[in-house]
Design a protein around this motif. Structure first.
Motif, PDB file in Angstrom:
ATOM      1  N   ARG A 104      37.884  38.114  65.778  1.00  0.00           N
ATOM      2  CA  ARG A 104      36.755  37.315  65.371  1.00  0.00           C
ATOM      3  C   ARG A 104      36.473  36.255  66.173  1.00  0.00           C
ATOM      4  NH1 ARG A 104      38.364  39.107  60.437  1.00  0.00           N
ATOM      5  NH2 ARG A 104      39.027  37.193  59.789  1.00  0.00           N
ATOM      6  N   LYS A 105      37.893  35.309  66.418  1.00  0.00           N
ATOM      7  CA  LYS A 105      37.549  34.239  67.418  1.00  0.00           C
ATOM      8  C   LYS A 105      37.177  34.577  68.888  1.00  0.00           C
ATOM      9  CE  LYS A 105      40.980  31.446  64.895  1.00  0.00           C
ATOM     10  NZ  LYS A 105      42.386  30.583  64.835  1.00  0.00           N
ATOM     11  N   ILE A 106      37.462  35.665  69.236  1.00  0.00           N
ATOM     12  CA  ILE A 106      37.227  36.109  70.436  1.00  0.00           C
ATOM     13  C   ILE A 106      35.853  36.354  70.303  1.00  0.00           C
ATOM     14  CG2 ILE A 106      37.336  37.779  72.080  1.00  0.00           C
ATOM     15  CD1 ILE A 106      40.514  38.282  71.197  1.00  0.00           C
ATOM     16  N   ALA A 107      35.438  36.882  69.611  1.00  0.00           N
ATOM     17  CA  ALA A 107      34.064  37.340  69.427  1.00  0.00           C
ATOM     18  C   ALA A 107      32.912  36.107  69.338  1.00  0.00           C
ATOM     19  CB  ALA A 107      33.709  38.259  68.372  1.00  0.00           C
ATOM     20  N   GLN A 108      33.631  35.049  68.730  1.00  0.00           N
ATOM     21  CA  GLN A 108      32.689  33.909  68.552  1.00  0.00           C
ATOM     22  C   GLN A 108      32.561  33.032  69.888  1.00  0.00           C
ATOM     23  OE1 GLN A 108      35.134  31.832  65.641  1.00  0.00           O
ATOM     24  NE2 GLN A 108      34.038  32.857  63.865  1.00  0.00           N
ATOM     25  N   LYS A 109      33.539  33.194  70.903  1.00  0.00           N
ATOM     26  CA  LYS A 109      33.593  32.792  71.977  1.00  0.00           C
ATOM     27  C   LYS A 109      32.505  33.349  72.903  1.00  0.00           C
ATOM     28  CE  LYS A 109      37.060  29.984  71.609  1.00  0.00           C
ATOM     29  NZ  LYS A 109      37.623  28.825  72.015  1.00  0.00           N
ATOM     30  N   PHE A 110      31.950  34.631  72.623  1.00  0.00           N
ATOM     31  CA  PHE A 110      30.982  35.229  73.426  1.00  0.00           C
ATOM     32  C   PHE A 110      30.015  35.828  72.664  1.00  0.00           C
ATOM     33  CE2 PHE A 110      35.306  35.961  75.302  1.00  0.00           C
ATOM     34  CZ  PHE A 110      35.120  35.381  76.731  1.00  0.00           C
ATOM     35  N   PRO A 111      28.924  34.753  72.108  1.00  0.00           N
ATOM     36  CA  PRO A 111      27.975  35.269  71.161  1.00  0.00           C
ATOM     37  C   PRO A 111      27.092  36.104  71.770  1.00  0.00           C
ATOM     38  CG  PRO A 111      27.853  32.906  71.846  1.00  0.00           C
ATOM     39  CD  PRO A 111      29.100  33.521  72.331  1.00  0.00           C
ATOM     40  N   GLN A 112      26.408  36.987  71.046  1.00  0.00           N
ATOM     41  CA  GLN A 112      25.502  38.106  71.569  1.00  0.00           C
ATOM     42  C   GLN A 112      24.331  37.093  71.684  1.00  0.00           C
ATOM     43  OE1 GLN A 112      24.201  40.847  68.822  1.00  0.00           O
ATOM     44  NE2 GLN A 112      23.189  42.271  70.280  1.00  0.00           N
ATOM     45  N   ASP A 113      23.560  37.300  72.999  1.00  0.00           N
ATOM     46  CA  ASP A 113      22.169  37.038  73.487  1.00  0.00           C
ATOM     47  C   ASP A 113      21.567  37.876  74.133  1.00  0.00           C
ATOM     48  OD1 ASP A 113      23.171  36.882  75.934  1.00  0.00           O
ATOM     49  OD2 ASP A 113      23.437  34.581  75.898  1.00  0.00           O
ATOM     50  N   GLU A 114      20.214  37.713  74.226  1.00  0.00           N
ATOM     51  CA  GLU A 114      19.514  38.617  74.921  1.00  0.00           C
ATOM     52  C   GLU A 114      19.861  39.155  76.550  1.00  0.00           C
ATOM     53  OE1 GLU A 114      15.595  39.086  74.468  1.00  0.00           O
ATOM     54  OE2 GLU A 114      15.718  38.751  72.091  1.00  0.00           O
ATOM     55  N   ASP A 115      20.399  38.004  77.170  1.00  0.00           N
ATOM     56  CA  ASP A 115      20.707  38.103  78.518  1.00  0.00           C
ATOM     57  C   ASP A 115      22.276  37.952  78.806  1.00  0.00           C
ATOM     58  OD1 ASP A 115      20.637  38.692  81.337  1.00  0.00           O
ATOM     59  OD2 ASP A 115      20.162  36.609  81.681  1.00  0.00           O
ATOM     60  N   SER A 116      23.259  38.695  78.470  1.00  0.00           N
ATOM     61  CA  SER A 116      24.547  38.684  78.673  1.00  0.00           C
ATOM     62  C   SER A 116      25.034  38.699  80.269  1.00  0.00           C
ATOM     63  CB  SER A 116      25.228  40.071  78.012  1.00  0.00           C
ATOM     64  OG  SER A 116      25.060  39.911  76.556  1.00  0.00           O
ATOM     65  N   SER A 117      25.345  37.749  80.580  1.00  0.00           N
ATOM     66  CA  SER A 117      25.687  37.273  82.043  1.00  0.00           C
ATOM     67  C   SER A 117      27.203  37.086  82.196  1.00  0.00           C
ATOM     68  CB  SER A 117      24.932  36.126  82.285  1.00  0.00           C
ATOM     69  OG  SER A 117      25.309  34.896  81.910  1.00  0.00           O
ATOM     70  N   PHE A 118      28.053  36.951  81.297  1.00  0.00           N
ATOM     71  CA  PHE A 118      29.363  36.834  81.332  1.00  0.00           C
ATOM     72  C   PHE A 118      30.036  38.160  81.609  1.00  0.00           C
ATOM     73  CE2 PHE A 118      33.699  35.260  80.496  1.00  0.00           C
ATOM     74  CZ  PHE A 118      33.770  34.337  80.869  1.00  0.00           C
ATOM     75  N   LEU A 119      30.962  38.344  82.710  1.00  0.00           N
ATOM     76  CA  LEU A 119      31.292  39.482  83.325  1.00  0.00           C
ATOM     77  C   LEU A 119      32.983  39.062  83.128  1.00  0.00           C
ATOM     78  CD1 LEU A 119      31.401  42.131  84.659  1.00  0.00           C
ATOM     79  CD2 LEU A 119      31.092  41.104  86.597  1.00  0.00           C
ATOM     80  N   THR A 120      33.705  39.749  82.246  1.00  0.00           N
ATOM     81  CA  THR A 120      35.193  39.612  82.040  1.00  0.00           C
ATOM     82  C   THR A 120      35.572  40.973  81.008  1.00  0.00           C
ATOM     83  OG1 THR A 120      36.900  38.204  81.416  1.00  0.00           O
ATOM     84  CG2 THR A 120      35.001  38.660  79.947  1.00  0.00           C
ATOM     85  N   ASP A 121      36.830  41.002  81.286  1.00  0.00           N
ATOM     86  CA  ASP A 121      37.846  41.779  80.410  1.00  0.00           C
ATOM     87  C   ASP A 121      38.545  40.951  79.423  1.00  0.00           C
ATOM     88  OD1 ASP A 121      36.978  44.452  81.263  1.00  0.00           O
ATOM     89  OD2 ASP A 121      38.486  44.294  82.896  1.00  0.00           O
ATOM     90  N   ILE A 122      38.960  41.347  78.151  1.00  0.00           N
ATOM     91  CA  ILE A 122      39.731  40.536  77.486  1.00  0.00           C
ATOM     92  C   ILE A 122      41.328  41.019  77.441  1.00  0.00           C
ATOM     93  CG2 ILE A 122      40.021  39.722  74.978  1.00  0.00           C
ATOM     94  CD1 ILE A 122      37.354  38.917  76.453  1.00  0.00           C
ATOM     95  N   HIS A 123      42.017  40.291  78.072  1.00  0.00           N
ATOM     96  CA  HIS A 123      43.485  40.521  78.062  1.00  0.00           C
ATOM     97  C   HIS A 123      44.175  39.883  76.827  1.00  0.00           C
ATOM     98  CE1 HIS A 123      42.709  41.636  82.392  1.00  0.00           C
ATOM     99  NE2 HIS A 123      41.946  40.781  82.255  1.00  0.00           N
ATOM    100  N   LEU A 124      45.020  40.764  76.383  1.00  0.00           N
ATOM    101  CA  LEU A 124      45.725  40.422  75.086  1.00  0.00           C
ATOM    102  C   LEU A 124      47.299  40.560  75.452  1.00  0.00           C
ATOM    103  CD1 LEU A 124      44.213  42.412  72.087  1.00  0.00           C
ATOM    104  CD2 LEU A 124      43.597  40.079  72.863  1.00  0.00           C
TER     105      LEU A 124
END
Length: 149
Positions: free
Chosen positions: A16-36
């Motif tokens: 949930r904390k990870i998802a909060q750092k990347f909130p949904q918006d109309e123009d998702s421009s962040f490009l990444t993978d999530i490394h645990l």
């Protein structure tokens, strides 16, 4: 390794904390993978983006000082289960798709792809699906080279 409810809650809180750092918006421009990145001795799970920027960290108490030589193999199904249970939240993250959640050890070596978020559907990559893929590709290339001769 059987995960207790506390373990599941701690992992899901981190998701949930990870998802909060990347909130949904109309123009998702962040490009990444999530490394645990999980450290067996400390029980710590740290989430990083592709730039090695820390997103969040949590200590999973039952994992602290775990001596099991198959520790990482044992936690893969637990992490996949948590990711699958939270797929709606993950699929709505403001990250360009496709993106993955990957598991790394404390030396930052990739051990498994845990989850793939795609535009059409979410696909959980299982070990059985990927098992033997390297050998199949080697056999294919070998046959291809034989056919050329």
């Amino acid at each position: 390794m059987k995960a207790n409810e506390q373990t599941i809650q701690q992992i899901e809180r981190a998701l949930r904390k990870i998802a909060q750092k990347f909130p949904q918006d109309e123009d998702s421009s962040f490009l990444t993978d999530i490394h645990l990145c999980v450290t067996q001795e400390s029980g710590e799970m740290v989430a990083f983006d592709d730039e090695d920027a820390e997103i969040t960290r949590v200590v999973i108490e039952p994992w602290i000082d775990n001596k099991d030589p198959h520790f990482y193999d044992a936690i893969i199904p637990v992490l996949r289960k948590c990711l699958e249970r939270n797929h709606e939240m993950i699929d709505r993250m403001g990250i360009l798709k496709p993106f993955s959640y990957v598991l790394e050890n404390d030396e930052r070596e990739i051990l498994a792809e845990l989850y793939l978020a795609d535009d059409d559907d979410t696909v959980i990559i299982s070990g059985e699906l990927m098992e033997g893929l390297d050998q199949d590709l080697d056999n294919f290339l070998e046959k291809l080279m034989e056919d050329e001769d």
